[in-house]
Design a protein around this motif. Structure first.
Motif, mmCIF file in Angstrom:
data_model
loop_
_atom_site.group_PDB
_atom_site.id
_atom_site.type_symbol
_atom_site.label_atom_id
_atom_site.label_comp_id
_atom_site.label_asym_id
_atom_site.label_seq_id
_atom_site.Cartn_x
_atom_site.Cartn_y
_atom_site.Cartn_z
ATOM 1 N N TRP A 179 0.833 -1.204 0.000
ATOM 2 C CA TRP A 179 0.000 0.000 0.000
ATOM 3 C C TRP A 179 0.871 1.260 0.000
ATOM 4 O O TRP A 179 0.589 2.216 -0.727
ATOM 5 N N ALA A 180 1.928 1.251 0.807
ATOM 6 C CA ALA A 180 2.835 2.404 0.872
ATOM 7 C C ALA A 180 3.472 2.679 -0.487
ATOM 8 O O ALA A 180 3.619 3.837 -0.898
ATOM 9 N N MET A 181 3.834 1.616 -1.203
ATOM 10 C CA MET A 181 4.456 1.793 -2.514
ATOM 11 C C MET A 181 3.452 2.334 -3.534
ATOM 12 O O MET A 181 3.807 3.128 -4.407
ATOM 13 N N LYS A 182 2.192 1.923 -3.431
ATOM 14 C CA LYS A 182 1.160 2.463 -4.321
ATOM 15 C C LYS A 182 0.899 3.929 -4.010
ATOM 16 O O LYS A 182 0.700 4.750 -4.920
ATOM 17 N N MET A 183 0.905 4.268 -2.734
ATOM 18 C CA MET A 183 0.732 5.659 -2.331
ATOM 19 C C MET A 183 1.891 6.508 -2.850
ATOM 20 O O MET A 183 1.699 7.618 -3.373
#
Length: 271
Positions: free
Chosen positions: A220-224
């Motif tokens: 999720w952090a990488m998508k953000m």
């Protein structure tokens, strides 16, 4: 001594010498074969090491692998594709302030330490909602991972509650816990949990701690982070409302004092 005995003794000596030479030749042959075989093992070991090194250098890191995950586990209290829309505040608030930040950013920390409490009061009062977009570009500058790891931990906090998210973000930016930009402290899960233990909603929270340690929200952090990269924003902190970047009049700088922030926001809100 007779000539016969003398001759026999010499013949025996020559035979012993010949036998000893044959034994030595055999020992030398065995030794040479051992050296060659050993060299072959060393060469094979070196070759295997080179292959392993090349393989490992081409193998994606944990964060690179996380960036390729398609079935993203998103925190609660999110919406949109991969849960990268994070909006905090009263639903009755008519306008949304979009905030672009990197957890390791020293200017973001300065803003939070100076204006953060004002932003929190405005959110609580329903003046506006806040949409958060997290960045990790500082990691790229020094080959660190702290921005990504802190963003993942913020996801774990958001999964607890929006208040936990805001309060944890404030703690990460505090004078007590925010490290120098060149110190990648946020790479350590133990440090992120230490900071979280100062936040009432997260203190001793086993689910939060497990999510941080397991990297539950790494993807999720990488998508953000990718969302930030696609935004066209060049630095942090950046503030936008109604698609317009909010800056101090006559400059390209974001508002960094309470007076500047109140003045810029009042104009943006039309009040």
């Amino acid at each position: 001594m007779s000539a016969r005995n003398n001759s026999a003794n010499k013949a025996a000596a020559r035979e012993r010498l010949r036998a000893e030479r044959e034994k030595q030749a055999k020992r030398d042959k065995i030794r040479k074969q051992s050296i060659v075989a050993g060299s072959g093992v060393v060469v094979l070991a070196i070759a295997a090491g080179v292959v392993l090194l090349v393989h490992n250098s081409n193998k994606p890191s944990g964060w690179e692998a996380a960036a390729k995950v398609t079935n993203v586990v998103a925190p609660k209290n999110t919406s949109g594709k991969d849960g990268t829309t994070v909006v905090v505040g009263k639903s009755s608030a008519k306008k949304t302030l979009t905030v672009f930040e990197d957890s390791r950013c020293p200017i973001c920390a300065q803003f939070e330490q100076t204006v953060g409490s004002t932003v929190q009061k405005d959110i609580d009062a329903g003046k506006f909602k806040v949409q958060y977009v997290g960045a990790t570009f500082i990691d790229n500058h020094d080959n660190g991972v702290g921005s990504k790891n802190a963003l993942s931990a913020l996801g774990a906090a958001l999964n607890v509650s929006p208040d936990a998210f805001l309060h944890y973000k404030s703690a990460l930016y505090s004078t007590k816990f925010h490290p120098d930009e060149n110190d990648d402290k946020f790479k350590n899960d133990s440090y992120l949990i230490k900071v979280a233990d100062t936040v009432p909603e997260l203190k001793g929270n086993a689910a939060f701690q497990k999510a941080v340690k397991n990297g539950t929200y790494d993807a999720w952090a990488m998508k953000m982070s990718a969302k930030f990269d696609k935004s066209g924003v060049q630095g942090t902190p950046t503030f936008k409302m109604d698609g317009k970047t909010l800056t101090v009049p006559g400059t390209t700088n974001p508002p960094m004092t309470v007076d500047q922030f109140n003045s810029v926001l009042s104009k943006a809100l039309g009040s």
